[in-house]
Write an enzyme that holds these catalytic residues in place. Structure first.
Site, short mmCIF file in Angstrom:
data_model
loop_
_atom_site.label_atom_id
_atom_site.label_comp_id
_atom_site.label_asym_id
_atom_site.label_seq_id
_atom_site.Cartn_x
_atom_site.Cartn_y
_atom_site.Cartn_z
N ASN A 8 0.86 -1.26 0.04
CA ASN A 8 0.07 0.06 0.08
C ASN A 8 1.09 1.18 -0.13
O ASN A 8 1.59 1.42 1.11
CB ASN A 8 -0.87 -0.01 1.38
CG ASN A 8 -1.68 1.22 1.28
OD1 ASN A 8 -1.77 2.24 0.67
ND2 ASN A 8 -2.36 1.34 2.50
N LYS A 10 0.25 4.37 -0.32
CA LYS A 10 -0.19 5.42 0.53
C LYS A 10 -0.36 6.55 -0.81
O LYS A 10 -0.05 6.60 -1.85
CB LYS A 10 -0.13 5.59 1.84
CG LYS A 10 -0.27 4.39 2.63
CD LYS A 10 0.12 4.58 4.15
CE LYS A 10 -0.11 3.19 4.81
NZ LYS A 10 -0.18 3.18 6.49
N HIS A 93 -9.45 1.33 5.11
CA HIS A 93 -8.03 1.62 5.77
C HIS A 93 -8.32 2.48 6.93
O HIS A 93 -9.04 3.38 6.65
CB HIS A 93 -7.20 2.09 4.86
CG HIS A 93 -5.72 2.06 5.37
ND1 HIS A 93 -5.30 3.04 6.24
CD2 HIS A 93 -4.67 1.05 5.14
CE1 HIS A 93 -4.05 2.47 6.55
NE2 HIS A 93 -3.79 1.56 6.18
N GLU A 95 -6.77 4.99 7.83
CA GLU A 95 -6.43 6.36 7.44
C GLU A 95 -7.76 7.00 7.14
O GLU A 95 -8.10 8.05 7.29
CB GLU A 95 -5.22 6.50 6.84
CG GLU A 95 -3.93 5.99 7.80
CD GLU A 95 -2.78 5.49 6.87
OE1 GLU A 95 -2.72 5.58 5.58
OE2 GLU A 95 -1.97 5.24 7.49
N GLU A 164 -5.11 -4.77 10.89
CA GLU A 164 -4.19 -3.62 10.76
C GLU A 164 -4.35 -2.92 12.34
O GLU A 164 -5.34 -1.80 12.34
CB GLU A 164 -4.29 -2.68 9.64
CG GLU A 164 -3.98 -3.09 8.55
CD GLU A 164 -3.38 -2.45 7.39
OE1 GLU A 164 -2.41 -2.63 6.88
OE2 GLU A 164 -3.82 -0.96 7.19
N GLY A 170 2.81 2.41 10.85
CA GLY A 170 3.76 3.61 10.67
C GLY A 170 4.51 3.94 11.69
O GLY A 170 5.15 5.04 11.90
N SER A 208 3.51 -1.84 10.31
CA SER A 208 5.17 -1.94 10.55
C SER A 208 5.68 -3.27 10.46
O SER A 208 6.55 -3.82 10.78
CB SER A 208 5.27 -1.71 11.91
OG SER A 208 4.84 -0.35 12.19
P1 13P Z 1 3.35 0.50 7.66
O1 13P Z 1 3.70 -0.85 6.94
O2 13P Z 1 3.78 1.74 6.93
O3 13P Z 1 3.03 0.32 9.21
O4 13P Z 1 1.50 0.73 6.93
C1 13P Z 1 0.73 -0.39 7.20
C2 13P Z 1 -0.44 -0.09 6.45
O5 13P Z 1 -1.26 0.81 6.83
C3 13P Z 1 -0.67 -0.71 5.23
O6 13P Z 1 -2.03 -0.76 4.87
#
Ligand code: 13P
Length: 246
Positions: A8, A10, A93, A95, A164, A170, A208
């Protein structure tokens, strides 16, 4: 069941860096024994389509509209994603739940739209740190998944789930393999109760995940792959995770 490693990106990348990243991945990926996908910002799906077509890497979006079509300025429909041969669409997601107010019901409708267009939704669920500390983890992820089960009915066998934990995204704070496995087992049981073909449903871990911790997470019995943020922006790291899934 083959594992799935999905990147992903982002809101990262541009035409030049995407091309360099994808070419570096393709140069080294060989014939992976798991499924692999990259989810880019929607604007770059055409670029992924031309770079990845015929390769072992599928591509997908990071969101899809809950609406079918019409006066919804800025939205991108599932049939538009299908035009660009997206195999996957991430929905729900954290976010998007957090910054765009997406409710469980909106996420469920998005999953339904993707399925109707022949696109596999990667449905994200996960608890915040406050919810974990209040012992609400199971209740939260079950409620999030229940909304999708309610909306898509027997098509639940056609989705991918991504667990997640919000506190792990992150932050460099990965769930331990045992913490992740515990939640995956809960999700697996919920899917088994609702699905005619629960064995088809991949449950990914995200938060992560990186080249160093992927193998121990992926060795858990109910972790069927990973949804990778930061580490999917580096070809070598991403490919190491792909190999750990093999
Ligand atoms: P990270 O791997 O950067 O922690 O992000 C995970 C994520 O949100 C994947 O959708």
């Amino acid at each position: 069941m083959k594992k799935l490693i999905a990147g992903n990106w982002k809101m990262n990348g541009d035409l030049a860096s995407n091309e360099a990243l994808v070419k570096a991945m393709l140069a080294d990926i060989g014939t992976p024994s798991c499924n692999v996908a990259l989810c880019s910002p929607a604007l770059y799906l055409g670029q992924l389509q031309s770079l990845l077509k015929g390769s072992p890497i599928a591509w997908g979006s990071q969101d899809v509209s809950a609406q079918e079509k019409g006066a919804f300025t800025g939205e991108i429909s599932a049939t538009m994603l299908r035009d660009f041969e997206c195999r996957y669409a991430i929905v729900g997601h954290s976010e998007r739940r957090q910054y765009h107010g997406e409710t469980d019901e909106a996420v469920a409708t998005k999953a339904q739209r993707a399925l109707n267009a022949g696109i596999t939704p990667i449905v994200c669920v996960g608890e915040t740190l406050a919810q974990r500390e209040a012992n609400e983890t199971e209740a939260v992820v079950k409620r999030q998944l229940a909304a999708v089960i309610h909306a898509v009915g027997h098509c639940i066998s056609e989705i991918v789930v991504a667990y997640e934990p919000v506190w792990a995204i992150g932050t460099g704070k990965t769930a331990t393999p045992e913490q992740a496995q515990q939640v995956h087992a809960v999700l697996r049981a919920q899917i088994a109760a609702a699905s005619e073909h629960p064995e088809r449903v991949q449950i990914l871990y995200g938060g992560s995940m990186n080249a160093a911790n992927a193998a121990s997470l992926l060795s858990q019995p109910d972790i069927d792959g990973g949804l990778i943020g930061g580490a999917s922006l580096k070809a070598a790291d991403f490919l190491q995770i792909v190999r750990a899934a093999g």
